[in-house]
Write a protein that holds these residues in place. Structure first.
Motif, PDB file in Angstrom:
ATOM      1  N   PHE A 460       6.205   4.864   4.062  1.00  0.00           N
ATOM      2  CA  PHE A 460       5.668   3.825   3.185  1.00  0.00           C
ATOM      3  C   PHE A 460       4.692   2.912   3.928  1.00  0.00           C
ATOM      4  O   PHE A 460       3.809   2.305   3.329  1.00  0.00           O
ATOM      5  CB  PHE A 460       6.797   2.982   2.588  1.00  0.00           C
ATOM      6  N   GLY A 461       4.863   2.782   5.234  1.00  0.00           N
ATOM      7  CA  GLY A 461       3.996   1.919   6.014  1.00  0.00           C
ATOM      8  C   GLY A 461       2.595   2.455   6.183  1.00  0.00           C
ATOM      9  O   GLY A 461       1.692   1.736   6.625  1.00  0.00           O
ATOM     10  N   ASN A 462       2.366   3.714   5.804  1.00  0.00           N
ATOM     11  CA  ASN A 462       1.044   4.333   5.899  1.00  0.00           C
ATOM     12  C   ASN A 462       0.283   4.071   4.603  1.00  0.00           C
ATOM     13  O   ASN A 462       0.615   4.618   3.551  1.00  0.00           O
ATOM     14  CB  ASN A 462       1.190   5.838   6.155  1.00  0.00           C
ATOM     15  N   ASN A 463      -0.763   3.224   4.668  1.00  0.00           N
ATOM     16  CA  ASN A 463      -1.500   2.852   3.464  1.00  0.00           C
ATOM     17  C   ASN A 463      -2.203   4.020   2.801  1.00  0.00           C
ATOM     18  O   ASN A 463      -2.576   3.954   1.628  1.00  0.00           O
ATOM     19  CB  ASN A 463      -2.538   1.765   3.794  1.00  0.00           C
ATOM     20  N   ALA A 464      -2.413   5.096   3.557  1.00  0.00           N
ATOM     21  CA  ALA A 464      -3.116   6.260   3.005  1.00  0.00           C
ATOM     22  C   ALA A 464      -2.173   7.248   2.326  1.00  0.00           C
ATOM     23  O   ALA A 464      -2.634   8.240   1.753  1.00  0.00           O
ATOM     24  CB  ALA A 464      -3.907   6.966   4.110  1.00  0.00           C
ATOM     25  N   TRP A 465      -0.846   6.996   2.388  1.00  0.00           N
ATOM     26  CA  TRP A 465       0.132   7.919   1.790  1.00  0.00           C
ATOM     27  C   TRP A 465       0.178   7.676   0.286  1.00  0.00           C
ATOM     28  O   TRP A 465       0.653   6.632  -0.174  1.00  0.00           O
ATOM     29  CB  TRP A 465       1.502   7.696   2.425  1.00  0.00           C
ATOM     30  N   MET A 466      -0.307   8.635  -0.512  1.00  0.00           N
ATOM     31  CA  MET A 466      -0.484   8.423  -1.940  1.00  0.00           C
ATOM     32  C   MET A 466       0.811   8.145  -2.702  1.00  0.00           C
ATOM     33  O   MET A 466       0.840   7.254  -3.556  1.00  0.00           O
ATOM     34  CB  MET A 466      -1.217   9.611  -2.560  1.00  0.00           C
ATOM     35  N   PRO A 467       1.928   8.850  -2.449  1.00  0.00           N
ATOM     36  CA  PRO A 467       3.164   8.515  -3.175  1.00  0.00           C
ATOM     37  C   PRO A 467       3.581   7.058  -2.953  1.00  0.00           C
ATOM     38  O   PRO A 467       4.031   6.380  -3.883  1.00  0.00           O
ATOM     39  CB  PRO A 467       4.202   9.485  -2.597  1.00  0.00           C
ATOM     40  N   GLY A 468       3.416   6.579  -1.708  1.00  0.00           N
ATOM     41  CA  GLY A 468       3.740   5.187  -1.424  1.00  0.00           C
ATOM     42  C   GLY A 468       2.807   4.235  -2.150  1.00  0.00           C
ATOM     43  O   GLY A 468       3.231   3.201  -2.672  1.00  0.00           O
ATOM     44  N   ASN A 469       1.514   4.595  -2.193  1.00  0.00           N
ATOM     45  CA  ASN A 469       0.535   3.781  -2.916  1.00  0.00           C
ATOM     46  C   ASN A 469       0.921   3.625  -4.376  1.00  0.00           C
ATOM     47  O   ASN A 469       0.923   2.525  -4.940  1.00  0.00           O
ATOM     48  CB  ASN A 469      -0.855   4.422  -2.836  1.00  0.00           C
ATOM     49  N   LEU A 470       1.235   4.753  -5.008  1.00  0.00           N
ATOM     50  CA  LEU A 470       1.539   4.742  -6.439  1.00  0.00           C
ATOM     51  C   LEU A 470       2.813   3.962  -6.739  1.00  0.00           C
ATOM     52  O   LEU A 470       2.852   3.156  -7.677  1.00  0.00           O
ATOM     53  CB  LEU A 470       1.672   6.179  -6.947  1.00  0.00           C
ATOM     54  N   ALA A 471       3.853   4.183  -5.929  1.00  0.00           N
ATOM     55  CA  ALA A 471       5.127   3.502  -6.167  1.00  0.00           C
ATOM     56  C   ALA A 471       4.994   1.996  -5.945  1.00  0.00           C
ATOM     57  O   ALA A 471       5.456   1.185  -6.768  1.00  0.00           O
ATOM     58  CB  ALA A 471       6.202   4.083  -5.249  1.00  0.00           C
ATOM     59  N   ALA A 472       4.360   1.605  -4.843  1.00  0.00           N
ATOM     60  CA  ALA A 472       4.221   0.180  -4.527  1.00  0.00           C
ATOM     61  C   ALA A 472       3.347  -0.522  -5.564  1.00  0.00           C
ATOM     62  O   ALA A 472       3.652  -1.640  -6.007  1.00  0.00           O
ATOM     63  CB  ALA A 472       3.639   0.000  -3.130  1.00  0.00           C
TER      64      ALA A 472
END
Length: 535
Positions: A460-472
């Motif tokens: 989640f700490g990786n701003n480029a990780w798309m699943p994390g982007n969408l969830a956050a």
């Protein structure tokens, strides 16, 4: 009271502050050096870390920080009279707001473009950083709700406004591709800028034609519908690459903002509108029809962004430090953009106080509340006929500010019959201000949330990780959207202002520690003194 010497004096204060005070901070306290590599170059990824030209980044940063605060805050604070708001806008911006934005921007740039909470973790302690990140996230949610509800009130049942604001999105997408993805591989400025300005002016004219057609009903929405649409926009703008929508739209809106400010300055100098409000009103002791509390501390809570805003520290430690091309650009962008925002606040206060007090309170109060004030309207019925909308009881500050601006513009040579156009242009101007803050604020909140969750689940700490982007982004948008959907201006704005000032105190505390840790304790008073007052 004539506004000519008032505005001229304010401009002189801003010029002197930028020429001398910002140069002192840059050279002595922060020691800016272009030989250092900025995060935009060190971590360039084409998504979040993008080296950007100084003027383009200034446009993005100014558009991101200049939201509802410098427009609505001073307009609502006119309830206390002209003098308190004017003095705080000048003094607060120079000694507190500009200093906060500038120092936080440099601190974030020296910490790989990380968030305010992450800087606190590094400069103070891991626990302090965790507390700061949690506080920042919750305050940011309230801030976005406070900014967003002004847009909802301004665009509800206004097909002209919805058409014009909606058209800025495809215009920005075309500009983004043209500017950053041209076949030559170089960033283009002139062509996309000219295209954007022409299309935007066409969108304003087209909005009038659309509003008068049989299709107007298709873009007439209720406040709840506007809220849902704004949530969708905030989600999309946060997830897309920064160069595609966020940066070009903010850059485009800056043309409108700075152009309108320039015309408003000319209008004040040419028309010489008189301040019709007293320097101080009886409402300084509390019990006002718009703001219930007394002058202290409610003046500072209400004006917020026009003088100092904690939200700015999130932009200065969010998108902007990831796009700085050179260290010395931070002075022009961090200090200079805040001076421009303070000028916007002064102009908003002048526009509001140039109205007849009866008209002002009739717009910003419910009819039953206004009836108890013992005041009478003067020009309100005429204004309503000329703009084609009922203006009484349209609380929130946006409508009264648009009327005040349109009244000044109408006084220019040859503009006396264009009150309706100027009013709707002013509404678009306000909505552009606010929406560019909502989209950037949503992105910044997403960064903070990802950093926070990333401490538990590292991807989640990786701003480029798309699943994390969408969830956050979904969590962030749902949070501020729910508050707008269920709240109103009288409940959200005071909460927004209070949280905003608390966040400014945190930002100044972190900046003070940053200066001390880099061996500049002798200059720590620059941030420490305003921290004591704001706190």
């Amino acid at each position: 009271m004539n506004t000519f010497p008032i505005l001229l004096g304010a401009l002189c204060v801003y010029a002197l502050a930028y020429r001398y005070y910002s140069a002192f901070i840059a050279a002595k306290a922060l020691m800016l050096d272009d030989r250092r590599t900025t995060p935009a170059h060190a971590f360039e990824d084409g998504h979040n870390y993008v080296p950007s030209p100084k003027w383009v980044l200034f446009g993005h940063h100014f558009a991101a920080i200049a939201g509802a605060g410098p427009l609505v805050g001073p307009t609502l604070a006119a309830q206390f009279g002209f003098a308190p708001g004017f003095l705080w806008l000048l003094i607060g911006a120079v000694v507190a707001g500009c200093v906060q934005d500038f120092t936080v921007l440099v601190a974030s740039m020296r910490h790989r473009g990380r968030s305010l909470g992450d800087i606190a973790r590094t400069e103070i302690s891991p626990f302090a950083g965790l507390v700061a990140m949690i506080a920042v996230l919750f305050i940011l949610m309230v801030t976005l709700a406070g900014l967003g509800i002004v847009v909802v009130n301004a665009l509800a049942n206004s097909p002209w406004g919805v058409f014009t604001i909606g058209m800025t999105i495809p215009i920005a997408l075309i500009m983004g591709v043209w500017m950053f993805k041209s076949s030559s591989g170089q960033i283009k400025i002139t062509g996309p800028s000219a295209f954007g300005v022409v299309c935007l002016l066409a969108a304003v004219a087209g909005g009038h034609a659309f509003a008068g057609s049989s299709l107007a009903g298709t873009l007439t929405f209720t406040p709840h519908q506007i809220t849902i649409m704004m949530m969708i926009y905030g989600f999309v703008a946060s997830v897309l690459p920064v160069w595609l929508l966020l940066e070009p739209r903010d850059y485009l809106s800056t043309y409108v903002k700075l152009g309108t400010i320039a015309v408003l300055i000319v209008g004040v100098f040419v028309v010489h509108p008189n301040i019709q409000f007293p320097n101080v009103t009886p409402f300084i002791h509390g019990g006002g029809p718009i703001i219930k509390g007394p002058l202290f501390p409610f003046l500072f809570v209400t004006i917020a962004c026009g003088a100092i805003s904690g939200f700015h520290s999130l932009v200065s430690s969010g998108t902007t430090p990831k796009m700085l091309d050179k260290e010395t650009d931070a002075r022009f962008i961090g200090f200079g953009a805040m001076l421009c925002e303070s000028l916007v606040g002064v102009l908003a206060l002048i526009a509001a106080c140039s109205m007849n007090p009866g008209d002002y309170f009739a717009i910003n109060c419910a009819p039953d509340v206004f009836a108890k004030l013992g005041m009478h309207t003067v020009n309100l019925d005429m204004f309503s006929r000329e703009v084609g909308e009922k203006l009484a009881g349209r609380s929130g500050g946006a409508v009264s500010l648009a009327v005040g601006m349109a009244q000044i513009f109408r006084g220019l040579p040859g503009m006396d019959r264009l009150m309706g156009y100027w009013y709707h242009y002013a509404i678009m101007f306000e909505a552009l201000f606010i929406l560019t803050t909502v989209d950037t604020g949503t992105r910044v909140a997403r960064y903070v949330l990802q950093e926070l969750i990333g401490k538990v689940y590292k991807p989640f700490g990786n701003n480029a990780w798309m699943p994390g982007n969408l969830a956050a982004t979904t969590l962030v948008v749902s949070g501020w959207g729910y508050m707008i959907y269920t709240g109103n201006i009288s409940t959200i704005w005071p909460l927004f202002g209070t949280g905003n000032q608390l966040l400014a105190t945190i930002a100044l505390a972190v900046s003070t520690t940053f200066l001390m840790n880099m061996g500049k304790a002798r200059y720590a008073w620059i941030t420490f003194l305003p921290m004591c007052f704001v706190g």
